[in-house]
Design a protein around this motif. Sequence first.
Motif, short mmCIF file in Angstrom:
data_model
loop_
_atom_site.label_atom_id
_atom_site.label_comp_id
_atom_site.label_asym_id
_atom_site.label_seq_id
_atom_site.Cartn_x
_atom_site.Cartn_y
_atom_site.Cartn_z
N LEU A 242 0.82 -1.21 0.00
CA LEU A 242 0.00 0.00 0.00
C LEU A 242 0.85 1.27 0.00
O LEU A 242 0.49 2.27 -0.61
CB LEU A 242 -0.93 -0.02 1.22
N GLY A 243 2.01 1.24 0.69
CA GLY A 243 2.83 2.44 0.83
C GLY A 243 3.31 2.99 -0.50
O GLY A 243 3.10 4.16 -0.82
N ILE A 244 3.95 2.14 -1.32
CA ILE A 244 4.48 2.65 -2.59
C ILE A 244 3.35 2.88 -3.59
O ILE A 244 3.48 3.72 -4.49
CB ILE A 244 5.58 1.74 -3.17
N ALA A 245 2.22 2.14 -3.44
CA ALA A 245 1.07 2.41 -4.32
C ALA A 245 0.51 3.81 -4.05
O ALA A 245 0.10 4.52 -4.98
CB ALA A 245 0.00 1.35 -4.10
N THR A 246 0.51 4.20 -2.77
CA THR A 246 0.02 5.54 -2.40
C THR A 246 0.98 6.62 -2.90
O THR A 246 0.57 7.65 -3.44
CB THR A 246 -0.16 5.64 -0.88
N LEU A 247 2.29 6.38 -2.73
CA LEU A 247 3.28 7.35 -3.20
C LEU A 247 3.22 7.49 -4.72
O LEU A 247 3.35 8.60 -5.26
CB LEU A 247 4.69 6.91 -2.77
#
Length: 728
Positions: A242-247
Amino acid sequence: MNQESLKFALINCPAWEINPPFDLSEIEGLIVSHGHDVKTFDFNLAFRNSSPKLVKQGFWDVSCQNQWNMDYNCRTDIRFNAHSQFNTTPLPIDQWADEVLSFKPDVVGFTTIPTNIAPGLLLAKELKKLLPNVHIIFGGPNLTRDLKGDEILRTGIPDAVLDGQSIETLLEVINTISNQGDISSIPGIGYLLNDTPSWTQLPPSQSDHFVSFPFPSITENPLAKPRLALINCPAWGAIPPLGIATLKSFMVSKGYEVKCFDFNLAFYNSSPELVKQDFWGASSYNQWTMDYNCHTDIRFNPGSFFNTTPLPLKEWTDEILSFKPDVVGFSSNITNMTTGLLLGRELKNIAPNIPIIFGGPNVAHDREGNIALKTGVPDIIVNREGEETLLEVMQVLQIQGDIRAISGIGYLVQNTPTWNPVRPQISNLDSLPFPDFNDFPLAEYPNPYDIPIMASRGCVYHCVFCYETVFWKKFRMRSGENIVDEMVFRLSEYNRLLETSQNSDNGSSHQERKRDYMGVSVESINNGERPTFSFLFADSLVNGHFKALEKMCDLIIKRELKIKWMGQATLDKRMTKEMIHKFKMSGCTGLAFGFESGSQKVLDGMSKNYKIENASSILRDFYEGGMPPTINVMVGFPTETFQDFIETAKFLFKNRKWIGQVSNVSETQAALGTPLFETPEKFDMTFQADGTWTSPSTGTEKDRKRRLKLLHWAMTLMNIRHQKIGSD
């Protein structure tokens, strides 16, 4: 004095941050590698552990810096600031001097920051008095020719002051002393010449504190925006990161070209034997975490499988470089930081001009950020929340600007970790675009119908063992409307992405695996009988804001969304039967509660902020509402007596019918940055030299592991489903 080998004492005086002085470990390793005998003395730790009253009064906090700072108006004398307690209550300088002299050093080096310069000078003065021939060297970021270097030299105590903190310069000073040479010819130092501070010219490599990162591809086209690769390394949960998808979605919304790489998924799918051995489970954390005793080298913990069986770093590097990125960013947590650093080092070897950025909770300033920087792999670390800081970093790198003005980052200055002020947090989470999962082959995940989602950041509570509140500082939640809007968007997008990723298999690999997705066979899926999408909330707790949570449930019911959802929650007495029923109607299949202990005394010590008498009714209501609850249990909190431990076992026995499972049963860890680590004296904890801790109530780590095994055995007898350990 032996002209070939010296005995070198490295000194860390109070007041220093509570973390171990890792810079001295790095210096020690280098000096030893050149044939000298080195010993490090951490008097900051010794004095802190022997001064519980001063700790309680906050003497190691920012508010008490003036207690330690030097009075620079005293010229050649050494005194603390006016009104400092240490002007009337002396430090145990004699004791520290005796300890250093027992090593019989030829050279003594002091590492300094503003709050330990005065203690260091007082100790050095005592050493000179007792051993006149000893050589004294001071170094640190606050002792340059521009920052207090002259004042320190005028005391007449240091033989040399390093202009900044260059290990190479220090090594040259040591070698010159070893050969009885003249230090006045060494570049980058200060010394007294006829009672006047004199400074040699800096070596060329240190003449500028910041080196811009080149962008060869952008130099050819200055109007083009840099291409950003975002990396998720193993080990991570086997769901889309989720983290890099959000970034990615945030940076794409600002006009950047971004591609995400999930090497955790690739390695998971290519390692069935490791999956079978639970290498992605909590019991295998130590297989992935870093050996912090290796100084600037990068290794997994001793005994890790990956120290002898390397990861496919070259394969991953080639895949990243095929995208031709201008910048590469790594998302980092405790189990993938080591892998990320190793992959980043491989990238630097092949493409040294590509800046490498690290971000995530594990590389924050008050966690392992300094350790990561000292490996030399990250050029920049994003400290805390990532979106706006990453955007500014990319903008500054694009014009080859100076990163020193960017809030919320860390970087090296002359081999010293330097941290800019923390950036204010995003106040309105609804303003963020929905995460972008387009780069992830969804059909390749163990359960492609599990969708990660974020509803909030932070936590409303302040549990002393948890880093969440420290990292996020304050709790913020999206509106119920915004969360459900993302769910609706995600259902449509996931169907499309699943079809795309299944078709990309050319009808072969996906079919051959014959996976069972949530009880539905691949054949059934292909016949149109798709399972229900399940939203997995990545929040610390979903019930931090009851009105937003209730609004989300109301909208899911109103829009008749056929979904499931689950997350973590706190045992709050406001979880009424009516609200629980609404959870069920909106698709909730269960919540994981941070129960931790059956002893109210232990819960209060943890700052859990709930009453044990409310826990039973909440668990029962969830069970009877068709959502068997999951709970987490923590064994060996520092103040947990054996009777407190028995209270936990008794609670589990009495409520065994209502407990769906215990998914996380573990011993208490004192993680960096948490109150347990920062203020151990409040919890009667004593840290040992090996990093473990003891307390009168729980004993040693070995004692706590015994309690953990005993609880596992008891839960087995109670027939409570629980996370297994060892041969349990």
